[in-house]
Design a protein around this motif. Structure first.
Motif, short mmCIF file in Angstrom:
data_model
loop_
_atom_site.label_atom_id
_atom_site.label_comp_id
_atom_site.label_asym_id
_atom_site.label_seq_id
_atom_site.Cartn_x
_atom_site.Cartn_y
_atom_site.Cartn_z
N VAL A 189 28.11 -9.70 9.24
CA VAL A 189 28.53 -9.72 10.35
C VAL A 189 29.81 -8.61 10.79
O VAL A 189 29.96 -8.11 12.06
CB VAL A 189 29.78 -10.92 10.09
CG1 VAL A 189 30.92 -11.49 11.21
CG2 VAL A 189 29.05 -12.15 9.77
N GLN A 190 30.43 -8.00 9.70
CA GLN A 190 31.15 -6.77 9.92
C GLN A 190 29.95 -5.62 10.95
O GLN A 190 30.25 -5.06 11.63
CB GLN A 190 31.32 -6.12 9.00
CG GLN A 190 32.16 -4.89 9.02
CD GLN A 190 32.85 -3.91 8.17
OE1 GLN A 190 33.23 -4.99 6.59
NE2 GLN A 190 33.90 -2.82 7.42
N ASP A 191 28.78 -5.55 10.02
CA ASP A 191 27.59 -4.54 10.84
C ASP A 191 27.54 -5.23 12.50
O ASP A 191 27.12 -4.62 13.23
CB ASP A 191 26.50 -4.73 10.06
CG ASP A 191 26.79 -4.36 9.26
OD1 ASP A 191 27.77 -3.19 8.66
OD2 ASP A 191 25.97 -4.20 7.81
N ILE A 192 27.03 -6.34 12.44
CA ILE A 192 27.19 -7.10 13.96
C ILE A 192 28.01 -6.93 14.68
O ILE A 192 28.26 -6.46 16.07
CB ILE A 192 27.02 -8.22 14.20
CG1 ILE A 192 25.24 -8.50 13.25
CG2 ILE A 192 26.72 -9.50 15.45
CD1 ILE A 192 25.03 -10.02 12.99
N ALA A 193 29.35 -7.07 14.11
CA ALA A 193 30.34 -6.88 15.05
C ALA A 193 30.91 -4.95 15.14
O ALA A 193 30.87 -4.71 16.90
CB ALA A 193 32.10 -6.88 14.22
N ASP A 194 30.25 -3.56 14.25
CA ASP A 194 29.98 -2.77 14.68
C ASP A 194 29.33 -2.20 15.66
O ASP A 194 29.34 -1.41 16.80
CB ASP A 194 29.56 -1.98 13.17
CG ASP A 194 30.97 -2.14 12.36
OD1 ASP A 194 32.18 -2.19 12.70
OD2 ASP A 194 30.27 -2.02 11.15
N GLN A 195 28.19 -3.52 15.57
CA GLN A 195 27.23 -3.24 16.87
C GLN A 195 27.12 -3.54 18.21
O GLN A 195 26.77 -2.69 18.75
CB GLN A 195 25.80 -3.44 15.86
CG GLN A 195 24.98 -3.13 14.83
CD GLN A 195 24.76 -1.33 15.15
OE1 GLN A 195 23.72 -1.47 16.20
NE2 GLN A 195 24.62 -0.44 14.07
N THR A 196 27.98 -4.69 18.21
CA THR A 196 28.88 -5.32 19.52
C THR A 196 29.41 -4.36 19.83
O THR A 196 29.52 -3.71 21.45
CB THR A 196 29.28 -6.74 19.10
OG1 THR A 196 28.21 -7.42 18.40
CG2 THR A 196 29.46 -7.01 20.46
N LYS A 197 30.51 -3.33 19.33
CA LYS A 197 31.12 -2.36 19.55
C LYS A 197 30.82 -0.90 20.51
O LYS A 197 31.71 -0.93 21.54
CB LYS A 197 32.30 -2.19 18.35
CG LYS A 197 33.03 -1.43 18.90
CD LYS A 197 34.33 -1.06 18.14
CE LYS A 197 35.75 -0.22 18.31
NZ LYS A 197 37.04 -0.02 17.18
N ILE A 198 29.66 -1.36 19.56
CA ILE A 198 28.50 0.10 20.00
C ILE A 198 28.34 -0.27 21.56
O ILE A 198 28.09 0.24 22.42
CB ILE A 198 27.73 0.67 19.01
CG1 ILE A 198 28.36 0.99 18.03
CG2 ILE A 198 26.67 2.12 19.45
CD1 ILE A 198 27.45 1.23 16.31
#
Length: 449
Positions: A309-318
């Protein structure tokens, strides 16, 4: 030693007109027909002696004949005494007795007087008294009857030899021998009877001495026996009392042992229940360990999901940043898209922040789970050790129960033996009391001896 006619025989025979003449007497003697003669006068108070003289046919004629022979005896007295002591002194024991208590010359003088008195022809109280005195003297010096009889036989032989040489006719010789034999026989009877009476007297004296000594010893023994019986009876009574106390103590000990045995059995039962509960705890900790392991596994899965989920959040932020950049390039047309991108960026930040917190909580949960696992393992070790100790304690209690059961049985057996011992001691006490009574009776009987 010369011979002389034995003419006094005729004087003796002529004194009794009813008696036969010498020729007739000789013929009667040859025909073995005894002549009728008067017996010796009876002595008052000596009935048995009178019977003895009648039995040996000692007559007045015999006493007269002895008086007739007295001169011959007096003439030959030295020869008679010498012949007597020559024989006596040939026996060492008799010689020792003579030399110890007197002298030969003195005894020869006494014997001469004694022999001459025999031929006085008097059998009276004085005659009897002297014979009794002779017997007492013989007894006193230790002359045994066998030596007295042997010496007297020797004296008789000498008398017969002397008288035989003084007569010519066989019938006269026979009469003289018979008369001398009768008188010497009477002498022996008197002396031996005195011997016997003296022996009886000495034995009675010895009996009295022994009786008194025995009576004294028995009295002392009876007194000691009474005292001992009383002491024994007191000791037995004390022993019975002590045995009763010991028996009561054994009974209390047996009762306590039985109670302890029951409590040990109860403790053994409680240990069994405790062992079962420890087994349940042990099984529960095993289940808890399995659950914690599963929880730890779930935490790991959550950590993986948080990371994703953290990875998804990071990707979403990007992506939101890229959208913002593209909206800025679009100008007025991309302003709405910029707002959306901003909201997405904020949402991503919030998601990331939440995921981080979740991750922190998950790590803490994992750490706590690991700690719980360690503690559970410690509990398992303790539970396992407790289980082993419970088994060992149960075994010890089982041994204690068995030992107490054996001890209780032994105590019961000892109690029964003590009961028998008390009964035996009481029997001893009764016997001791009876012994004391017997000793008292024995002492009383001894006093009456």
């Amino acid at each position: 030693m010369g011979k002389c006619p034995f003419s006094f025989m005729h004087g003796i025979q002529s004194r009794n007109n009813n008696e036969a003449t010498p020729d007739k007497r000789s013929k009667d003697s040859e025909n073995h027909t005894p002549a009728t003669t008067a017996t010796v006068h009876s002595l008052h108070g000596h009935e048995e002696l009178n019977e003895q003289m009648r039995m040996i046919d000692l007559t007045e004629e015999d006493l007269d004949l002895l008086r007739m022979m007295k001169p011959i005896v007096e003439r030959e007295i030295n020869y008679i005494t010498d012949q007597f002591y020559n024989t006596v002194l040939g026996v060492n024991k008799l010689e020792s007795i003579i030399l110890e208590h007197s002298s030969i010359e003195r005894l020869k003088g006494t014997l001469k007087q004694h022999i001459i008195e025999i031929f006085d022809g008097k059998v009276d109280e004085q005659y009897i008294a002297k014979r009794l005195t002779i017997a007492k003297i013989h007894k006193k010096v230790g002359l045994e009857p066998k030596w007295y009889l042997s010496a007297f036989q020797n004296l008789q032989n000498v008398f017969i030899t002397v008288m035989y040489n003084e007569t010519y006719k066989d019938n006269e010789r026979l009469k003289v021998v018979q008369t001398v034999t009768k008188l010497l026989n009477l002498e022996q009877q008197l002396v031996l009877e005195a011997y016997e009476k003296e022996n009886i007297r000495e034995k009675e004296e010895q009996y009295l001495v022994v009786k008194n000594e025995l009576k004294q010893k028995i009295a002392e023994f009876s007194g000691e026996l009474i005292d001992l019986s009383m002491d024994t009876n007191a000791a037995v009574e004390q022993l019975v009392a002590s045995s009763n106390e010991v028996n009561n103590s054994f009974r209390r000990t047996a009762s306590t042992a039985l109670g302890s045995q029951e409590m040990a059995k109860d403790g053994q039962g409680h240990l069994g229940s405790l062992s079962g509960q420890i087994n349940l705890i042990y099984e529960s900790t095993n289940e808890m360990e399995r659950s914690v392991k599963e929880l730890s596994s779930s935490s790991l899965q959550i950590q993986k999901i948080v990371a994703a989920v953290q990875d998804i959040a990071d990707q979403t932020k990007i992506l939101s940043l890229n959208a913002t950049i593209e909206a800025a390039r679009a100008g007025e047309y991309g302003r709405g898209f910029s707002v959306v991108a901003s909201e997405v960026s904020r949402l991503a930040e919030d998601t990331k922040s939440t995921v981080v917190r979740i991750g922190d909580l998950t790590q803490k949960s994992a750490a706590l789970t690991s700690q719980v696992v360690k503690e559970i393992r410690k509990v398992q070790e303790l539970t396992k050790s407790g289980k082993e100790q419970s088994v060992e304690t149960s075994r010890l209690f089982s041994d204690i129960v068995d030992s107490m059961q054996t001890s209780t049985q032994e105590i019961v057996t000892v109690e029964e033996e003590i009961r028998v011992l008390i009964h035996t001691i009481e029997g001893i006490g009764a016997t001791t009391a009876q012994t004391a009574a017997s000793a008292e009776f024995f002492k009383s009987a001894t006093d009456n001896l």
